[in-house]
Design an enzyme around this catalytic site. Structure first.
Site, PDB file in Angstrom:
ATOM      1  N   ARG A  93     -14.320 -22.370 -21.919  1.00  8.93           N
ATOM      2  CA  ARG A  93     -12.966 -22.500 -21.375  1.00  8.93           C
ATOM      3  C   ARG A  93     -12.643 -21.413 -20.364  1.00  8.93           C
ATOM      4  O   ARG A  93     -11.812 -21.618 -19.475  1.00  8.93           O
ATOM      5  CB  ARG A  93     -11.947 -22.435 -22.507  1.00  8.93           C
ATOM      6  N   PRO A 123      -3.710 -25.091 -24.148  1.00 10.46           N
ATOM      7  CA  PRO A 123      -3.381 -25.608 -22.816  1.00 10.46           C
ATOM      8  C   PRO A 123      -3.464 -24.510 -21.752  1.00 10.46           C
ATOM      9  O   PRO A 123      -3.537 -23.325 -22.078  1.00 10.46           O
ATOM     10  CB  PRO A 123      -1.934 -26.080 -22.969  1.00 10.46           C
ATOM     11  N   VAL A 124      -3.451 -24.909 -20.468  1.00  9.07           N
ATOM     12  CA  VAL A 124      -3.464 -23.931 -19.369  1.00  9.07           C
ATOM     13  C   VAL A 124      -2.235 -24.103 -18.476  1.00  9.07           C
ATOM     14  O   VAL A 124      -2.247 -23.747 -17.308  1.00  9.07           O
ATOM     15  CB  VAL A 124      -4.768 -24.021 -18.529  1.00  9.07           C
ATOM     16  N   LEU A 126       0.500 -22.521 -18.288  1.00 11.20           N
ATOM     17  CA  LEU A 126       1.093 -21.303 -17.714  1.00 11.20           C
ATOM     18  C   LEU A 126       0.291 -20.800 -16.516  1.00 11.20           C
ATOM     19  O   LEU A 126       0.858 -20.225 -15.583  1.00 11.20           O
ATOM     20  CB  LEU A 126       1.221 -20.209 -18.785  1.00 11.20           C
ATOM     21  N   ASP A 305      -9.005 -12.263 -32.754  1.00 12.77           N
ATOM     22  CA  ASP A 305     -10.478 -12.290 -32.726  1.00 12.77           C
ATOM     23  C   ASP A 305     -11.113 -11.480 -33.861  1.00 12.77           C
ATOM     24  O   ASP A 305     -12.338 -11.458 -33.982  1.00 12.77           O
ATOM     25  CB  ASP A 305     -10.998 -11.795 -31.365  1.00 12.77           C
ATOM     26  N   ILE A 327      -1.603 -16.864 -33.357  1.00 17.40           N
ATOM     27  CA  ILE A 327      -1.980 -17.147 -31.958  1.00 17.40           C
ATOM     28  C   ILE A 327      -2.515 -18.575 -31.795  1.00 17.40           C
ATOM     29  O   ILE A 327      -2.101 -19.297 -30.904  1.00 17.40           O
ATOM     30  CB  ILE A 327      -3.061 -16.152 -31.457  1.00 17.40           C
ATOM     31  N   ARG A 397     -22.743 -16.744 -28.049  1.00 17.75           N
ATOM     32  CA  ARG A 397     -21.774 -16.723 -26.941  1.00 17.75           C
ATOM     33  C   ARG A 397     -21.149 -15.349 -26.793  1.00 17.75           C
ATOM     34  O   ARG A 397     -20.762 -14.964 -25.698  1.00 17.75           O
ATOM     35  CB  ARG A 397     -20.645 -17.723 -27.216  1.00 17.75           C
TER      36      ARG A 397
HETATM   37  N1  EPU Z   1      -1.187 -20.817 -24.200  1.00 18.96           N
HETATM   38  C1  EPU Z   1      -0.340 -21.784 -23.731  1.00 18.96           C
HETATM   39  N2  EPU Z   1      -0.362 -22.082 -22.384  1.00 18.96           N
HETATM   40  C2  EPU Z   1      -1.200 -21.454 -21.513  1.00 18.96           C
HETATM   41  C3  EPU Z   1      -2.062 -20.454 -22.003  1.00 18.96           C
HETATM   42  C4  EPU Z   1      -2.034 -20.153 -23.356  1.00 18.96           C
HETATM   43  O1  EPU Z   1       0.416 -22.374 -24.480  1.00 18.96           O
HETATM   44  O2  EPU Z   1      -1.174 -21.781 -20.315  1.00 18.96           O
HETATM   45  C5  EPU Z   1      -1.196 -20.474 -25.638  1.00 18.96           C
HETATM   46  C6  EPU Z   1      -2.529 -20.790 -26.308  1.00 18.96           C
HETATM   47  O3  EPU Z   1      -2.624 -22.133 -26.697  1.00 18.96           O
HETATM   48  C7  EPU Z   1      -2.509 -19.843 -27.483  1.00 18.96           C
HETATM   49  C8  EPU Z   1      -1.768 -18.620 -26.929  1.00 18.96           C
HETATM   50  O4  EPU Z   1      -1.074 -19.090 -25.774  1.00 18.96           O
HETATM   51  O5  EPU Z   1      -1.776 -20.379 -28.550  1.00 18.96           O
HETATM   52  C9  EPU Z   1      -2.628 -17.446 -26.529  1.00 18.96           C
HETATM   53  O6  EPU Z   1      -3.741 -17.895 -25.798  1.00 18.96           O
HETATM   54  P1  EPU Z   1      -4.397 -17.062 -24.621  1.00 18.96           P
HETATM   55  O7  EPU Z   1      -4.155 -17.767 -23.337  1.00 18.96           O
HETATM   56  O8  EPU Z   1      -4.003 -15.639 -24.710  1.00 18.96           O
HETATM   57  O9  EPU Z   1      -5.937 -17.187 -24.975  1.00 18.96           O
HETATM   58  P2  EPU Z   1      -7.103 -17.229 -23.932  1.00 18.96           P
HETATM   59  O10 EPU Z   1      -6.732 -16.413 -22.766  1.00 18.96           O
HETATM   60  O11 EPU Z   1      -7.558 -18.629 -23.731  1.00 18.96           O
HETATM   61  C10 EPU Z   1      -8.356 -15.074 -24.736  1.00 18.96           C
HETATM   62  C11 EPU Z   1      -9.717 -14.737 -25.249  1.00 18.96           C
HETATM   63  C12 EPU Z   1      -9.868 -15.291 -26.659  1.00 18.96           C
HETATM   64  C13 EPU Z   1      -8.796 -14.654 -27.542  1.00 18.96           C
HETATM   65  C14 EPU Z   1      -7.416 -14.934 -26.948  1.00 18.96           C
HETATM   66  C15 EPU Z   1      -6.282 -14.260 -27.698  1.00 18.96           C
HETATM   67  C16 EPU Z   1     -11.024 -14.676 -23.215  1.00 18.96           C
HETATM   68  C17 EPU Z   1     -12.078 -15.272 -22.371  1.00 18.96           C
HETATM   69  N3  EPU Z   1     -10.709 -15.310 -24.351  1.00 18.96           N
HETATM   70  O12 EPU Z   1      -8.261 -16.494 -24.734  1.00 18.96           O
HETATM   71  O13 EPU Z   1     -11.148 -14.897 -27.116  1.00 18.96           O
HETATM   72  O14 EPU Z   1      -8.862 -15.176 -28.839  1.00 18.96           O
HETATM   73  O15 EPU Z   1      -7.367 -14.491 -25.572  1.00 18.96           O
HETATM   74  O16 EPU Z   1      -6.458 -12.895 -27.741  1.00 18.96           O
HETATM   75  O17 EPU Z   1     -10.494 -13.619 -22.892  1.00 18.96           O
HETATM   76  C18 EPU Z   1     -13.093 -15.041 -28.438  1.00 18.96           C
HETATM   77  O18 EPU Z   1     -13.558 -14.107 -27.772  1.00 18.96           O
HETATM   78  O19 EPU Z   1     -13.631 -15.461 -29.489  1.00 18.96           O
HETATM   79  C19 EPU Z   1     -11.868 -15.698 -27.986  1.00 18.96           C
HETATM   80  C20 EPU Z   1     -11.497 -16.912 -28.407  1.00 18.96           C
END
Ligand code: EPU
Length: 417
Positions: A93, A123-124, A126, A305, A327, A397
């Site tokens: 992702r 979702p993305v 944001l 994490d 989260i 990974r």
């Molecule tokens: N969210 C939304 N809309 C968005 C973006 C996020 O609703 O546009 C929600 C997500 O669904 C979730 C929350 O916001 O409920 C937080 O998600 P976040 O976007 O912070 O997660 P991420 O950026 O996709 C990163 C790490 C994850 C880690 C999370 C939380 C990377 C590449 N991944 O994911 O790492 O768990 O932040 O700290 O940086 C892992 O390394 O195992 C891993 C999953």
């Protein structure tokens, strides 16, 4: 398919060197797209997700070179194909992190929408909303995010959830925008700070990274630089829990205690002795732990994490722990597998009630996502007899040679094909 075979019960003693952080390396590699001269990175971890990112960047037209010590050089002077295809995005992702840089530097991007995920819907929206606020035209077509912009314009962007990669994508995009961007309710994770530090070295003007308001003054060009990725706080935390559970004394080198305060606090509460200096952490434990309740939340609170690893710890601790995940909506996949080892866990919504038991019994279990798998390996280290962890491609990974690092401090663990 590779699996790990673990004979439980060995104490851990010695030293482990912590690798560079996966979740800092991935956005920093994507930041290479913004630079007009080569970006040279060191302390890049040798992981599947890093390889996937390098393949994706090469697919876009990036010249990528990697030496045997994982020093990576990226040259973005010939990007000809700003498309992140579904086949690549579906395996990782974090591929979404090319969206902001491609749009900011080349004015267009076509990035597959990530599909479902084992730990939640993720979702993305944001990321997209923020780029639209900067003037990008974005629509979704045939499962792809189609984005274009002349030059992005600075904007004030409020994110109604704290998102790590969302903050990173928008921060990267804003570096080359016209004018000033203010990101409110920004993620404060150390990986966001590391990316900001690299971008600043590339010529970006960024203030406030590490706080919840990040201000980016756009510049016309960014250049390459030499940058060393920060060490991995989650890998560090995982080995700290391993030693707490198995007992013994281990020094983690290239480890940053200042990025792990919530985790170290919980380990001490559980009864482990933890000491540190600027660049290393030493943990000592007799393996007899007290249950510790916790609630995940954005940094600097307890990291999601590390939730699965502490769930494993609590299964063999003295007492009852409440583990609450705030989260991701589905990050308890390891519970079923831990139960196969004899753990007593009840889940009610976002909270798991873990009743510690004197021991676990080895069994065959299956890795379901990266951190869940790490939790299963930790449980295997203390379970009686043999534990087999299947589908460990998830572990690869995010953990560099986990079985070698654990075996080097005395764990009886091996990989079989
Ligand atoms: N969210 C939304 N809309 C968005 C973006 C996020 O609703 O546009 C929600 C997500 O669904 C979730 C929350 O916001 O409920 C937080 O998600 P976040 O976007 O912070 O997660 P991420 O950026 O996709 C990163 C790490 C994850 C880690 C999370 C939380 C990377 C590449 N991944 O994911 O790492 O768990 O932040 O700290 O940086 C892992 O390394 O195992 C891993 C999953």
């Amino acid at each position: 398919m590779d699996k790990l075979i673990i004979q439980g019960g060995a104490q851990l003693n010695g030293e482990i060197r912590i690798s560079g952080a996966k979740n800092a390396a991935l956005p920093i590699l994507c930041a290479g797209l913004l630079a007009e001269t080569p970006l040279r990175l060191s302390n890049v971890p040798h992981l599947r997700d890093v390889n996937t990112t390098l393949l994706l960047l090469a697919h876009l037209g990036m010249q990528v070179s990697v030496d045997e010590s994982m020093n990576v050089a990226l040259d973005a002077s010939n990007i000809h194909n700003p498309v992140a295809p579904y086949e690549m995005v579906k395996t990782m992702r974090a591929s979404i992190l090319v969206l902001g840089p491609l749009l900011a530097r080349f004015g267009k991007a076509r990035v597959s929408l990530p599909g479902g995920c084992a730990i939640g819907s993720r979702p993305v929206n944001l990321h997209i909303k923020g780029l639209q606020a900067m003037g990008a035209e974005i629509h979704i077509e045939h499962g792809y995010i189609e984005a274009k912009a002349n030059r992005l314009k600075g904007a004030r962007i409020f994110m109604d959830m704290v998102t790590v990669t969302g903050t990173e994508n928008l921060m990267m995009a804003a570096t080359l925008a016209e004018g000033t961007t203010v990101l409110e309710n920004a993620a404060r994770e150390p990986e966001v700070v590391d990316l900001a530090e690299c971008l600043i070295k590339m010529g970006a003007r960024i203030e406030g990274a590490g706080t919840d308001v990040i201000t980016i003054h756009g510049v016309e060009h960014l250049h390459g630089c030499d940058y060393a990725v920060v060490s991995d706080r989650i890998e560090t935390g995982t080995y700290l829990v391993a030693v707490a559970m198995a007992g013994g004394k281990v020094r983690l080198k290239n480890a940053r205690a200042d990025l792990l305060e919530a985790v170290i606090d919980k380990l001490r509460e559980a009864g482990a002795k933890v000491e540190y200096d600027d660049n290393s952490i030493t943990i000592e434990s007799d393996g007899k732990l007290k249950a510790v309740s916790l609630r995940t939340a954005p940094h600097p609170a307890f990291p999601t994490d590390m939730q699965a690893q502490f769930m494993a710890l609590n299964t063999v601790a003295d007492g009852v722990a409440q583990v609450t995940e705030t989260i991701f909506e589905n990050r308890f996949m390891h519970v079923q597998e831990l139960r196969r080892l004899g753990a007593d866990i009840e889940v009610d919504g976002h909270t798991a009630l873990v009743k510690g038991r004197p021991g676990l019994d080895g069994a065959i279990v299956m890795a379901t996502d990266l951190r869940a798998s790490a939790g299963l390996v930790l449980a295997g280290l203390v379970a009686r007899g043999e534990t087999v962890v299947e589908r460990i491609y998830h572990i690869d990974r995010g953990y560099e040679r986990i079985e070698e690092k654990l075996a080097a401090v005395g764990a009886r663990i091996k990989r079989v094909g």
